[in-house]
Write an enzyme that holds these catalytic residues in place. Structure first.
Site, PDB file in Angstrom:
ATOM      1  N   LYS A 155       0.827  -1.077  -0.095  1.00 62.27           N
ATOM      2  CA  LYS A 155      -0.042   0.010  -0.003  1.00 62.27           C
ATOM      3  C   LYS A 155       1.079   1.300   0.189  1.00 62.27           C
ATOM      4  CE  LYS A 155      -2.027   1.650   3.895  1.00 62.27           C
ATOM      5  NZ  LYS A 155      -1.750   3.067   3.873  1.00 62.27           N
ATOM      6  N   ASP A 183      -3.636   4.224  -1.732  1.00 59.50           N
ATOM      7  CA  ASP A 183      -4.325   4.738  -0.683  1.00 59.50           C
ATOM      8  C   ASP A 183      -4.408   6.272  -0.463  1.00 59.50           C
ATOM      9  OD1 ASP A 183      -5.710   4.746   1.372  1.00 59.50           O
ATOM     10  OD2 ASP A 183      -4.260   4.447   3.052  1.00 59.50           O
ATOM     11  N   LYS A 225      -7.522   8.235  -0.688  1.00 60.25           N
ATOM     12  CA  LYS A 225      -8.782   8.457  -0.062  1.00 60.25           C
ATOM     13  C   LYS A 225      -9.215   9.894  -0.892  1.00 60.25           C
ATOM     14  CE  LYS A 225      -7.688   6.228   4.349  1.00 60.25           C
ATOM     15  NZ  LYS A 225      -6.222   6.136   4.156  1.00 60.25           N
ATOM     16  N   ASP A 231     -13.967  14.756  -3.105  1.00 60.89           N
ATOM     17  CA  ASP A 231     -14.234  16.075  -3.759  1.00 60.89           C
ATOM     18  C   ASP A 231     -15.359  16.025  -4.563  1.00 60.89           C
ATOM     19  OD1 ASP A 231     -13.573  18.676  -4.704  1.00 60.89           O
ATOM     20  OD2 ASP A 231     -11.518  18.485  -4.418  1.00 60.89           O
ATOM     21  N   THR A 267     -10.487   3.116  10.904  1.00 60.64           N
ATOM     22  CA  THR A 267     -10.344   2.276  11.966  1.00 60.64           C
ATOM     23  C   THR A 267      -9.890   3.120  13.364  1.00 60.64           C
ATOM     24  OG1 THR A 267      -7.983   1.809  11.297  1.00 60.64           O
ATOM     25  CG2 THR A 267     -10.086   0.250  10.778  1.00 60.64           C
ATOM     26  N   ARG A 271       2.745  -1.155  10.924  1.00 63.64           N
ATOM     27  CA  ARG A 271       3.825  -1.046  11.644  1.00 63.64           C
ATOM     28  C   ARG A 271       4.185  -2.590  12.496  1.00 63.64           C
ATOM     29  NH1 ARG A 271       1.169   3.945  14.923  1.00 63.64           N
ATOM     30  NH2 ARG A 271      -0.388   3.130  13.740  1.00 63.64           N
TER      31      ARG A 271
END
Length: 232
Positions: free
Chosen positions: A32, A59, A61, A64, A119, A211
């Site tokens: 990603k 990614d 997002k 608009d 999340t 991570r």
């Protein structure tokens, strides 16, 4: 696509990213590319990672007015990414415009996903900050149904919501779920989280892991552990 683990390459620049990817001698993980890396390096980072043989989830997002999103998606489609996304909160008309912009002249296009609720967002924050008083599960399902109505392929949602999304939108409607942590790991800034094994049990189609892999002492071993727990 079959179930897979997507590594979130949330790095500040391409040197750090390539140093990380070079650790994988015998695999080409699905990766990603998020805002930090894309804004630092621009479209070239997508082309370079793609040339290395990796599938890419871009990614960014988008959110608009419909015409702006349509034009932006046409640009992203030309980068030959495998997956990209937008915010479902941008309305059905925006999502429909995105599908139109993303679709190439030959009819092909990358997988397009809608982000339901992040999340990191708790139900309490959703109510106090966004003035959305409905239960978070109800909001996520409504956004997912809007995405399906607009012709999208799936949603980015919490793994805790994956089974409910499939029940509402069908088993072929994809669920891509961040918020993945090992059972013995730290949850960090995520609120709605689960483990790779539990995500598999619940019904996630793809998990996005950052991570727990990128910051691990041995990222390759952590990646293999994710693959083992989620796909086997």
């Amino acid at each position: 696509m079959e179930k897979d683990v997507i590594i979130a390459c949330d790095f500040a620049g391409k040197e750090e990213c390539f140093e990380f990817l070079d650790k994988f001698k015998d695999a080409k993980p699905f990766v990603k590319i998020g805002m930090e890396l894309f804004y630092a390096e621009g479209p070239s980072i997508v082309r370079e990672i793609k040339a290395r043989g990796h599938k890419i989830f871009l990614d960014l997002k988008l959110h608009d007015i419909p015409n702006t999103v349509k034009k932006a998606m046409a640009v992203l489609s030309s980068l030959d990414v495998d997956m990209c996304n937008l915010h479902a909160g941008g309305t059905i008309s925006m999502m429909e415009a995105a599908v139109e912009g993303l679709t190439r002249p030959d009819g092909s296009r990358p997988i397009l996903l809608a982000v339901t609720q992040l999340t990191s967002t708790s139900e309490e924050a959703m109510k106090s900050d966004l003035l959305i008083d409905k239960p978070i599960d109800e909001v996520v399902m409504h956004y997912a149904l809007n995405a399906a109505k607009a012709g999208l392929d799936g949603v980015v949602c919490s793994p805790l919501e994956a089974a409910k999304v499939h029940n509402a939108c069908g088993k072929d409607f994809l669920t891509v779920t961040p918020g993945i942590r090992f059972a013995d790991g730290d949850t960090g800034d995520q609120v709605r989280v689960t483990t790779p094994a539990k995500a598999k049990e619940i019904g996630s189609d793809f998990i996005v892991v950052g991570r727990p892999i990128t910051a691990a002492k041995s990222p390759v071993d952590a990646y293999k552990r994710c693959i083992e727990e989620f796909t086997n």
